[in-house]
Design a protein around this motif. Sequence first.
Motif, PDB file in Angstrom:
ATOM      1  N   ASP A 164      -8.282  -5.464  -8.613  1.00  0.00           N
ATOM      2  CA  ASP A 164      -8.889  -4.368  -9.366  1.00  0.00           C
ATOM      3  C   ASP A 164      -8.933  -3.107  -8.482  1.00  0.00           C
ATOM      4  O   ASP A 164      -9.390  -3.162  -7.340  1.00  0.00           O
ATOM      5  N   TYR A 165      -8.446  -1.998  -9.035  1.00  0.00           N
ATOM      6  CA  TYR A 165      -8.440  -0.743  -8.269  1.00  0.00           C
ATOM      7  C   TYR A 165      -9.845  -0.382  -7.788  1.00  0.00           C
ATOM      8  O   TYR A 165     -10.029   0.105  -6.663  1.00  0.00           O
ATOM      9  N   ALA A 166     -10.835  -0.601  -8.630  1.00  0.00           N
ATOM     10  CA  ALA A 166     -12.202  -0.204  -8.291  1.00  0.00           C
ATOM     11  C   ALA A 166     -12.742  -0.990  -7.108  1.00  0.00           C
ATOM     12  O   ALA A 166     -13.578  -0.497  -6.346  1.00  0.00           O
TER      13      ALA A 166
ATOM     14  N   PRO B 105      -6.528   1.961  -3.974  1.00  0.00           N
ATOM     15  CA  PRO B 105      -5.156   2.228  -4.452  1.00  0.00           C
ATOM     16  C   PRO B 105      -4.166   1.173  -3.959  1.00  0.00           C
ATOM     17  O   PRO B 105      -4.316   0.615  -2.872  1.00  0.00           O
ATOM     18  N   GLN B 106      -3.161   0.891  -4.774  1.00  0.00           N
ATOM     19  CA  GLN B 106      -2.139  -0.105  -4.441  1.00  0.00           C
ATOM     20  C   GLN B 106      -0.766   0.413  -4.854  1.00  0.00           C
ATOM     21  O   GLN B 106      -0.637   1.096  -5.864  1.00  0.00           O
ATOM     22  N   LYS B 107       0.248   0.049  -4.078  1.00  0.00           N
ATOM     23  CA  LYS B 107       1.623   0.450  -4.411  1.00  0.00           C
ATOM     24  C   LYS B 107       2.143  -0.301  -5.626  1.00  0.00           C
ATOM     25  O   LYS B 107       2.955   0.224  -6.386  1.00  0.00           O
TER      26      LYS B 107
ATOM     27  N   ILE C  86       4.448 -12.459  -8.178  1.00  0.00           N
ATOM     28  CA  ILE C  86       5.472 -11.550  -8.693  1.00  0.00           C
ATOM     29  C   ILE C  86       4.813 -10.244  -9.122  1.00  0.00           C
ATOM     30  O   ILE C  86       3.834 -10.259  -9.879  1.00  0.00           O
ATOM     31  N   ARG C  87       5.347  -9.129  -8.634  1.00  0.00           N
ATOM     32  CA  ARG C  87       4.725  -7.820  -8.851  1.00  0.00           C
ATOM     33  C   ARG C  87       5.498  -6.959  -9.847  1.00  0.00           C
ATOM     34  O   ARG C  87       6.596  -7.317 -10.290  1.00  0.00           O
TER      35      ARG C  87
ATOM     36  N   GLN D 264       6.651  -4.015  -9.182  1.00  0.00           N
ATOM     37  CA  GLN D 264       7.575  -3.137  -8.458  1.00  0.00           C
ATOM     38  C   GLN D 264       8.437  -3.964  -7.509  1.00  0.00           C
ATOM     39  O   GLN D 264       8.064  -5.081  -7.107  1.00  0.00           O
ATOM     40  N   ILE D 265       9.580  -3.435  -7.133  1.00  0.00           N
ATOM     41  CA  ILE D 265      10.447  -4.103  -6.174  1.00  0.00           C
ATOM     42  C   ILE D 265       9.733  -4.222  -4.827  1.00  0.00           C
ATOM     43  O   ILE D 265       9.098  -3.275  -4.367  1.00  0.00           O
ATOM     44  N   GLN D 266       9.865  -5.390  -4.209  1.00  0.00           N
ATOM     45  CA  GLN D 266       9.211  -5.641  -2.926  1.00  0.00           C
ATOM     46  C   GLN D 266      10.206  -5.467  -1.783  1.00  0.00           C
ATOM     47  O   GLN D 266      11.387  -5.826  -1.900  1.00  0.00           O
ATOM     48  N   ASP D 267       9.721  -4.926  -0.668  1.00  0.00           N
ATOM     49  CA  ASP D 267      10.574  -4.795   0.515  1.00  0.00           C
ATOM     50  C   ASP D 267      10.822  -6.157   1.113  1.00  0.00           C
ATOM     51  O   ASP D 267       9.955  -7.050   1.101  1.00  0.00           O
ATOM     52  N   ASP D 268      12.012  -6.378   1.649  1.00  0.00           N
ATOM     53  CA  ASP D 268      12.345  -7.654   2.297  1.00  0.00           C
ATOM     54  C   ASP D 268      11.540  -7.842   3.576  1.00  0.00           C
ATOM     55  O   ASP D 268      11.223  -6.905   4.279  1.00  0.00           O
TER      56      ASP D 268
END
Length: 301
Positions: free
Chosen positions: A200-202, A206-208, A294-295, A297-301
């Motif tokens: 939860d953002y609250a 903040p999260q990518k 699983i997100r 957005q694309i995840q960095d390796d």
Amino acid sequence: MKTKTVKGNWRWNWRTNRLGLPFVFLICIFFFLAGFFASSIFSHYQEREDDARLMPRARARLTGKSTEEETEYNLLKAGESGDDSITLIPFQVLSWYPRALYFPNFASAQQCESIVKKARVGLKPSTLALRKGETEENTKGIRTSYGVFMSASEDETGTLYAVEEKIARATKLPRSHGEAFNILRYEVGQKYNSHYDAFDYAEYGPQKSRRVASFLLYLTDVPEGGETMFPFENGFNMDGNYNFEDCIGLKVKPRKGDGLLFYSLLPNGTIDQTSLHGSCPVIKGEKWVATKWIRDQIQDD
């Protein structure tokens, strides 16, 4: 004579009726029973005929296998990133609230054993993502397992890559959106109190990106305890009195090679409140599980 004749006729009719009524009654019973048994036989035959007609379809649903005699597919031309063949991965819907799906025999025994062997040497105490005001000290006891993060590229056997590829096909979420596997070991008494996989953002800031779904691959059987539980399943226990340590609600028993998929976010992007889940304490045996988050957005390796 007239009176005598009438009297004689009356006697004859009385005797005939006394003999005829039981006879007629027996005849009626005979035809009733004959019709009943004939109807039952026909109904049973019709059911068997229907079962025989539906059996290939049911068998394909249960096993995920189909033969040309059972089903013929007229495939379309695949796109650049598509497949030329059909992929069948059987699953069972365990719940719609939360959306939880069960995948029997998702991985082989050899794959499970290979992952456990690879992960065993790198185990460390599992950690938590801390909310505002939380510390390692005041959250001690919430998560007591041991674990290690491993990416498919770190597994020279190719097992994690194969499992990761199958998870992508089962979830329809790209491999590039998955975090590294978090491989966990729970010994007797170890558990994970109820929590959300999406942050939860609250509470977390903040999260990518956010966790959309979680896929759990059970690597061992657990004789007793160790279930994955959803205490808020179907909206139950959401009156504010739930103790996050209680092992209640929908429970999924770990079985070697089986998979569990559940979604943390609703289609509108908000957290599904019924996706609260945890790991019940292991009572007998040892629980190993490979978790793939699983997100969006694309995840960095």
